[in-house]
Design a protein around this motif. Structure first.
Motif, mmCIF file in Angstrom:
data_model
loop_
_atom_site.group_PDB
_atom_site.id
_atom_site.type_symbol
_atom_site.label_atom_id
_atom_site.label_comp_id
_atom_site.label_asym_id
_atom_site.label_seq_id
_atom_site.Cartn_x
_atom_site.Cartn_y
_atom_site.Cartn_z
ATOM 1 N N VAL A 46 43.347 45.438 35.766
ATOM 2 C CA VAL A 46 43.231 43.825 36.280
ATOM 3 C C VAL A 46 42.374 43.395 35.808
ATOM 4 O O VAL A 46 41.491 44.482 35.954
ATOM 5 C CB VAL A 46 44.146 43.459 37.594
ATOM 6 N N ASP A 47 41.920 42.113 35.367
ATOM 7 C CA ASP A 47 40.713 41.549 35.322
ATOM 8 C C ASP A 47 40.683 40.414 36.032
ATOM 9 O O ASP A 47 41.798 39.823 36.299
ATOM 10 C CB ASP A 47 40.846 41.109 33.181
ATOM 11 N N GLU A 48 39.803 40.513 36.705
ATOM 12 C CA GLU A 48 39.145 39.138 38.093
ATOM 13 C C GLU A 48 38.540 38.408 37.057
ATOM 14 O O GLU A 48 37.607 38.909 36.470
ATOM 15 C CB GLU A 48 38.973 39.985 39.284
ATOM 16 N N GLU A 49 37.970 37.727 37.700
ATOM 17 C CA GLU A 49 37.406 36.697 37.261
ATOM 18 C C GLU A 49 37.748 35.278 38.855
ATOM 19 O O GLU A 49 38.322 35.328 39.561
ATOM 20 C CB GLU A 49 37.586 34.833 36.499
ATOM 21 N N ALA A 50 36.684 35.973 39.324
ATOM 22 C CA ALA A 50 35.999 34.883 40.812
ATOM 23 C C ALA A 50 37.222 35.172 42.066
ATOM 24 O O ALA A 50 37.597 34.198 42.772
ATOM 25 C CB ALA A 50 35.711 33.598 40.761
ATOM 26 N N GLY A 51 37.990 36.716 41.721
ATOM 27 C CA GLY A 51 38.422 37.194 42.371
ATOM 28 C C GLY A 51 39.836 36.692 42.691
ATOM 29 O O GLY A 51 40.449 36.726 43.416
ATOM 30 N N ARG A 52 39.900 36.067 41.552
ATOM 31 C CA ARG A 52 41.410 35.804 41.352
ATOM 32 C C ARG A 52 42.406 36.531 40.259
ATOM 33 O O ARG A 52 40.690 37.424 39.287
ATOM 34 C CB ARG A 52 41.230 34.296 40.138
ATOM 35 N N LEU A 53 42.581 37.262 40.039
ATOM 36 C CA LEU A 53 43.716 38.056 38.818
ATOM 37 C C LEU A 53 43.907 37.516 37.545
ATOM 38 O O LEU A 53 44.829 36.178 37.562
ATOM 39 C CB LEU A 53 44.456 38.914 39.426
#
Ligand SMILES: CC(C)(COP(=O)(O)OP(=O)(O)OC[C@H]1O[C@@H](n2cnc3c(N)ncnc32)[C@H](O)[C@@H]1OP(=O)(O)O)[C@@H](O)C(=O)NCCC(=O)NCCS
Length: 165
Positions: free
Chosen positions: A45-52
């Motif tokens: 998975v790729d996350e940004e600021a804790g969001r998937l």
């Protein structure tokens, strides 16, 4: 951009993205759960600021010479910034580690964006499966990548980058 292995706790967020991205032919929760848990699968998975914001999966049976890109998706708001390519390259690097020779995938004939990504990494069209995607009645384009050629190209471009910096 943070990549990490997917686990059962990610299924809910992955499925939200799956349904948004594939409104007519999303996988079921059960199928996604099974794929992520499979010893033959490798899901990230790729996350940004804790969001998937993305996920991708490879199927590579240990010891086999071929593997399949099963899925790759980036949230609409995060597309067009290189994340899809990074996910794809991570899958291909894992396949290379597993000593795979050829990587296969199927992509909808009406998805030029994904096809352009695959072609730019060296995938070639090897055939079509007529009306494979139902209920939309859309053909599948079957593509194949010679992974050893890809790895050699990747290493050469890393060397070039080294010379320039
Ligand atoms: C396909 C997908 C994963 C690409 O992810 P992305 O992060 O948007 O793509 P990237 O920014 O890494 O771009 C990679 C390449 O894709 C192609 N691409 C990306 N956006 C494009 C666009 N709007 N138009 C045409 N080609 C495009 C280009 O070849 C691009 O390479 P370039 O930047 O060197 O020109 C993403 O669009 C997506 O999730 N789509 C919906 C789900 C899907 O179709 N998955 C594939 C199923 S087989």
């Amino acid at each position: 951009m943070t990549l990490r292995a997917a686990g059962p706790a990610d299924v809910e967020a992955i499925m939200a993205l799956e349904r948004a991205s594939f409104p007519t032919d999303a996988w079921s929760d059960a199928m996604m759960r099974e794929e992520i848990a499979s010893p033959h699968g490798w899901y990230i998975v790729d996350e940004e600021a804790g969001r998937l914001v993305g996920y991708a999966g490879l199927r590579a049976v240990r010891g086999a010479q071929d593997a399949d890109v099963q899925t790759i998706t980036i949230a609409e708001s995060a597309r067009g910034r290189g994340r899809g390519r990074t996910l794809l390259r991570a899958l291909l690097a894992e396949a290379a580690d597993r000593r795979v020779h050829d990587v296969f995938l199927e992509v909808r004939a009406d998805n030029p964006v994904a096809q352009a990504l695959y072609v730019s990494e060296g995938f070639l069209e090897i055939g079509r499966r007529p009306r494979y995607y139902q209920p939309d009645d859309v053909d599948a384009v079957v593509m194949k990548l010679d992974l050893r050629g890809w790895a050699a190209r990747d290493a050469a471009s890393a060397d070039d980058a080294g010379v320039c910096t």
